[in-house]
Design a protein around this motif. Sequence first.
Motif, short mmCIF file in Angstrom:
data_model
loop_
_atom_site.label_atom_id
_atom_site.label_comp_id
_atom_site.label_asym_id
_atom_site.label_seq_id
_atom_site.Cartn_x
_atom_site.Cartn_y
_atom_site.Cartn_z
N ASP A 1 -4.88 7.64 10.04
CA ASP A 1 -4.39 8.68 9.14
C ASP A 1 -4.56 8.24 7.69
O ASP A 1 -5.02 7.14 7.39
CB ASP A 1 -2.94 9.05 9.46
N SER A 2 -4.21 9.12 6.76
CA SER A 2 -4.47 8.87 5.34
C SER A 2 -3.73 7.64 4.81
O SER A 2 -4.27 6.89 3.98
CB SER A 2 -4.11 10.10 4.50
N LYS B 1 -1.51 6.76 15.50
CA LYS B 1 -0.79 5.75 14.74
C LYS B 1 0.37 5.21 15.56
O LYS B 1 1.23 5.97 16.00
CB LYS B 1 -0.27 6.39 13.44
N PRO B 2 0.39 3.89 15.83
CA PRO B 2 1.49 3.32 16.60
C PRO B 2 2.83 3.53 15.92
O PRO B 2 2.93 3.46 14.70
CB PRO B 2 1.13 1.83 16.68
N ALA B 3 3.84 3.79 16.71
CA ALA B 3 5.17 3.99 16.14
C ALA B 3 5.63 2.72 15.45
O ALA B 3 5.44 1.62 15.94
CB ALA B 3 6.15 4.34 17.26
N MET C 1 -13.94 -0.70 4.44
CA MET C 1 -12.66 -0.66 5.16
C MET C 1 -12.16 0.78 5.30
O MET C 1 -11.70 1.18 6.37
CB MET C 1 -11.62 -1.52 4.45
N ALA C 2 -12.24 1.53 4.22
CA ALA C 2 -11.78 2.93 4.28
C ALA C 2 -12.64 3.73 5.24
O ALA C 2 -12.13 4.54 6.03
CB ALA C 2 -11.82 3.55 2.88
N LEU D 1 -4.21 2.00 3.04
CA LEU D 1 -3.89 0.59 3.24
C LEU D 1 -5.16 -0.21 3.46
O LEU D 1 -5.34 -1.29 2.88
CB LEU D 1 -2.95 0.42 4.43
N ALA D 2 -6.07 0.31 4.28
CA ALA D 2 -7.34 -0.38 4.53
C ALA D 2 -8.11 -0.59 3.24
O ALA D 2 -8.66 -1.67 2.99
CB ALA D 2 -8.17 0.42 5.54
#
Length: 207
Positions: free
Chosen positions: A55-56, A5-7, A45-46, A61-62
């Motif tokens: 991540d969850s 996950k990008p910061a 999407m999920a 969000l997806a």
Amino acid sequence: MKRKKPAGRPLIEQVNMEAIEDFCRQIYYCDPSTAMHAEHVADLMAGLASQMGMDSDEINLAYMVGVVHDVGKIKTPENILTKPGRLTPAEFKIMRLHAADGAAMLSGVDGVDPIVGIMRHHHERWDGTGYPDGLAREEIPLFSRMLALCDAFDAMTASRCYRTPVPLGECVREIWRNAGSQFDPVIAAVFIEFIRERFGYSMDGGE
């Protein structure tokens, strides 16, 4: 395509779900086929987000993006939205407004800033010939690039009054043909792997 996950990635923290659900009820009550499409896209999407190693929070969000991506069709005239056949060029021009309309409608809802841009740009193309803003490559939000694939796949595999569903194998081949033009080629490869695992499809094994 496992990834970290990008910061600083903005994710939904506090969303006015009552407002979101109200938008969805309006459009999906008027057009049940759009409701079914939204559910399918959300599920895809999920699954794709999980396949990409998200991540969850990102998977959630997806999923939410998939659910709401077509709410802008509230503003689409009903005779166009539910037309039993292909749209004319003039009608299609009106239909294309739904991406920007949906983003504008949700922009006033608390906590959905991450969704707004994703919705607006889910019909952009990797080669820059999409709409509404003609973004290209990484200019297009990551989740929009994912949504473009999930949206197109469900549209191809869904039954329409003017055509039968496209067979799974042909859908996969169509995605391959358009990887690098319509779709992000890296995400397209991951999506096809996801479809292979989800449906047991093999490029060498026919349908």
